[in-house]
Design a protein around this motif. Structure first.
Motif, PDB file in Angstrom:
ATOM      1  N   LEU A  89      -6.454  20.769  15.753  1.00  0.00           N
ATOM      2  CA  LEU A  89      -6.041  19.411  15.417  1.00  0.00           C
ATOM      3  C   LEU A  89      -5.921  19.297  13.904  1.00  0.00           C
ATOM      4  CD1 LEU A  89      -8.396  17.328  17.735  1.00  0.00           C
ATOM      5  CD2 LEU A  89      -6.170  18.330  18.260  1.00  0.00           C
ATOM      6  N   TYR A  90      -4.896  18.581  13.461  1.00  0.00           N
ATOM      7  CA  TYR A  90      -4.694  18.372  12.028  1.00  0.00           C
ATOM      8  C   TYR A  90      -4.530  16.890  11.759  1.00  0.00           C
ATOM      9  CZ  TYR A  90      -2.707  18.431   7.368  1.00  0.00           C
ATOM     10  OH  TYR A  90      -2.480  18.202   6.033  1.00  0.00           O
ATOM     11  N   TYR A  91      -5.288  16.412  10.763  1.00  0.00           N
ATOM     12  CA  TYR A  91      -5.228  15.013  10.343  1.00  0.00           C
ATOM     13  C   TYR A  91      -4.914  14.969   8.850  1.00  0.00           C
ATOM     14  CZ  TYR A  91      -8.393  14.982  14.364  1.00  0.00           C
ATOM     15  OH  TYR A  91      -8.973  15.181  15.590  1.00  0.00           O
ATOM     16  N   ARG A  92      -4.205  13.900   8.443  1.00  0.00           N
ATOM     17  CA  ARG A  92      -3.941  13.700   7.015  1.00  0.00           C
ATOM     18  C   ARG A  92      -3.937  12.223   6.703  1.00  0.00           C
ATOM     19  NH1 ARG A  92      -0.263  11.880   3.797  1.00  0.00           N
ATOM     20  NH2 ARG A  92       1.307  11.624   5.427  1.00  0.00           N
ATOM     21  N   VAL A  93      -4.607  11.887   5.614  1.00  0.00           N
ATOM     22  CA  VAL A  93      -4.484  10.566   5.014  1.00  0.00           C
ATOM     23  C   VAL A  93      -4.089  10.780   3.562  1.00  0.00           C
ATOM     24  CG1 VAL A  93      -6.040   9.323   6.572  1.00  0.00           C
ATOM     25  CG2 VAL A  93      -6.971  10.450   4.542  1.00  0.00           C
ATOM     26  N   SER A  94      -3.526   9.735   2.957  1.00  0.00           N
ATOM     27  CA  SER A  94      -2.947   9.884   1.629  1.00  0.00           C
ATOM     28  C   SER A  94      -3.926   9.685   0.479  1.00  0.00           C
ATOM     29  CB  SER A  94      -1.788   8.895   1.455  1.00  0.00           C
ATOM     30  OG  SER A  94      -0.796   9.151   2.409  1.00  0.00           O
ATOM     31  N   THR A  95      -4.948   8.861   0.681  1.00  0.00           N
ATOM     32  CA  THR A  95      -5.828   8.516  -0.446  1.00  0.00           C
ATOM     33  C   THR A  95      -7.289   8.803  -0.138  1.00  0.00           C
ATOM     34  OG1 THR A  95      -6.225   6.239   0.291  1.00  0.00           O
ATOM     35  CG2 THR A  95      -4.249   6.631  -1.063  1.00  0.00           C
ATOM     36  N   LEU A 138     -10.662   4.973   8.283  1.00  0.00           N
ATOM     37  CA  LEU A 138      -9.808   4.142   9.132  1.00  0.00           C
ATOM     38  C   LEU A 138      -8.575   4.892   9.622  1.00  0.00           C
ATOM     39  CD1 LEU A 138     -10.066   0.709   7.302  1.00  0.00           C
ATOM     40  CD2 LEU A 138     -11.197   1.432   9.411  1.00  0.00           C
ATOM     41  N   GLY A 139      -7.839   5.482   8.736  1.00  0.00           N
ATOM     42  CA  GLY A 139      -6.648   6.216   9.141  1.00  0.00           C
ATOM     43  C   GLY A 139      -6.993   7.455   9.954  1.00  0.00           C
ATOM     44  N   ASP A 180     -10.790  21.329  14.072  1.00  0.00           N
ATOM     45  CA  ASP A 180      -9.916  20.329  13.465  1.00  0.00           C
ATOM     46  C   ASP A 180      -9.973  20.460  11.953  1.00  0.00           C
ATOM     47  OD1 ASP A 180     -12.464  19.277  13.206  1.00  0.00           O
ATOM     48  OD2 ASP A 180     -11.899  17.255  13.745  1.00  0.00           O
ATOM     49  N   TYR A 181      -8.859  20.071  11.343  1.00  0.00           N
ATOM     50  CA  TYR A 181      -8.681  20.176   9.907  1.00  0.00           C
ATOM     51  C   TYR A 181      -8.194  18.842   9.367  1.00  0.00           C
ATOM     52  CZ  TYR A 181      -8.930  25.233  10.470  1.00  0.00           C
ATOM     53  OH  TYR A 181      -9.346  26.497  10.755  1.00  0.00           O
ATOM     54  N   THR A 182      -8.656  18.493   8.169  1.00  0.00           N
ATOM     55  CA  THR A 182      -8.267  17.230   7.553  1.00  0.00           C
ATOM     56  C   THR A 182      -7.866  17.463   6.103  1.00  0.00           C
ATOM     57  OG1 THR A 182      -9.836  16.034   8.942  1.00  0.00           O
ATOM     58  CG2 THR A 182      -9.041  14.895   6.975  1.00  0.00           C
ATOM     59  N   ASP A 183      -6.760  16.861   5.712  1.00  0.00           N
ATOM     60  CA  ASP A 183      -6.329  16.845   4.315  1.00  0.00           C
ATOM     61  C   ASP A 183      -6.307  15.408   3.835  1.00  0.00           C
ATOM     62  OD1 ASP A 183      -5.803  19.424   3.257  1.00  0.00           O
ATOM     63  OD2 ASP A 183      -3.931  19.564   4.392  1.00  0.00           O
ATOM     64  N   LEU A 239       1.876  15.067   9.319  1.00  0.00           N
ATOM     65  CA  LEU A 239       2.025  16.459   8.889  1.00  0.00           C
ATOM     66  C   LEU A 239       2.628  16.473   7.491  1.00  0.00           C
ATOM     67  CD1 LEU A 239       1.795  19.484   9.550  1.00  0.00           C
ATOM     68  CD2 LEU A 239       4.131  19.362  10.426  1.00  0.00           C
ATOM     69  N   SER A 240       3.718  15.730   7.316  1.00  0.00           N
ATOM     70  CA  SER A 240       4.380  15.696   6.019  1.00  0.00           C
ATOM     71  C   SER A 240       5.424  14.594   6.001  1.00  0.00           C
ATOM     72  CB  SER A 240       5.064  17.040   5.741  1.00  0.00           C
ATOM     73  OG  SER A 240       5.739  17.021   4.509  1.00  0.00           O
ATOM     74  N   ARG A 241       5.781  14.186   4.796  1.00  0.00           N
ATOM     75  CA  ARG A 241       6.915  13.272   4.598  1.00  0.00           C
ATOM     76  C   ARG A 241       8.015  14.020   3.841  1.00  0.00           C
ATOM     77  NH1 ARG A 241       6.201   7.871   5.917  1.00  0.00           N
ATOM     78  NH2 ARG A 241       4.070   7.184   6.200  1.00  0.00           N
ATOM     79  N   ASN A 242       8.111  15.304   4.128  1.00  0.00           N
ATOM     80  CA  ASN A 242       9.130  16.157   3.539  1.00  0.00           C
ATOM     81  C   ASN A 242       9.742  16.981   4.677  1.00  0.00           C
ATOM     82  OD1 ASN A 242      10.085  18.820   2.482  1.00  0.00           O
ATOM     83  ND2 ASN A 242       9.617  17.865   0.521  1.00  0.00           N
TER      84      ASN A 242
END
Length: 133
Positions: free
Chosen positions: A2-8, A16-17, A37-40, A74-77
């Motif tokens: 599992l991969y999670y990402r939040v921006s800040t 929350l995110g 699971d992995y988080t960035d 995952l990405s906005r690119n």
């Protein structure tokens, strides 16, 4: 995987995110299927993702599928997203994509479309933020 990402950092601290992403994925994926699971905590436009790269490397070496709640997590690119898709030989699951990955060409087309929308949203976020400041 599992991969999670939040921006800040604030989103990472508050959780929350992250909690919403975890809830979405746990709705679709049985607990027994989860290996790790992995988080960035990084902007969606950033390509500097050591945690994601670790997850991708492990998925590649073990033949695991990388699961993500939404394409924009995952990405906005678009190019970066499709590069990850190619590295994983299509072994990606997105809870927000209604098409099964069994149809590789249809899945890739839909992933490209959703990635382009996420990239455009990143541009709109930047415009709105600049205008607000």
């Amino acid at each position: 995987m599992l991969y999670y990402r939040v921006s800040t950092k604030g989103q990472g601290i508050s959780g929350l995110g992250l909690e919403s992403q975890k809830a979405i994925l746990r709705h679709y994926i049985n607990e027994s299927q989860i290996r790790q699971d992995y988080t960035d905590i990084v902007s969606g436009s950033s390509k500097d993702r050591p945690t994601l790269l670790k997850a991708v490397a492990l998925c590649r070496s073990k033949g695991f599928t990388l699961a993500v709640a939404k394409v924009d997590r995952l990405s906005r690119n678009t190019k970066f997203t499709l590069d990850i898709y190619e590295q994983l030989k299509g072994n990606l699951f997105f809870a927000d994509l209604p098409l099964s990955n069994d149809d590789k060409s249809g899945f890739k087309m839909l992933l490209t479309f959703h990635s382009a929308i996420a990239e455009r949203e990143r541009e709109l976020i930047r415009i709105r933020t600049k205008a607000a400041l």
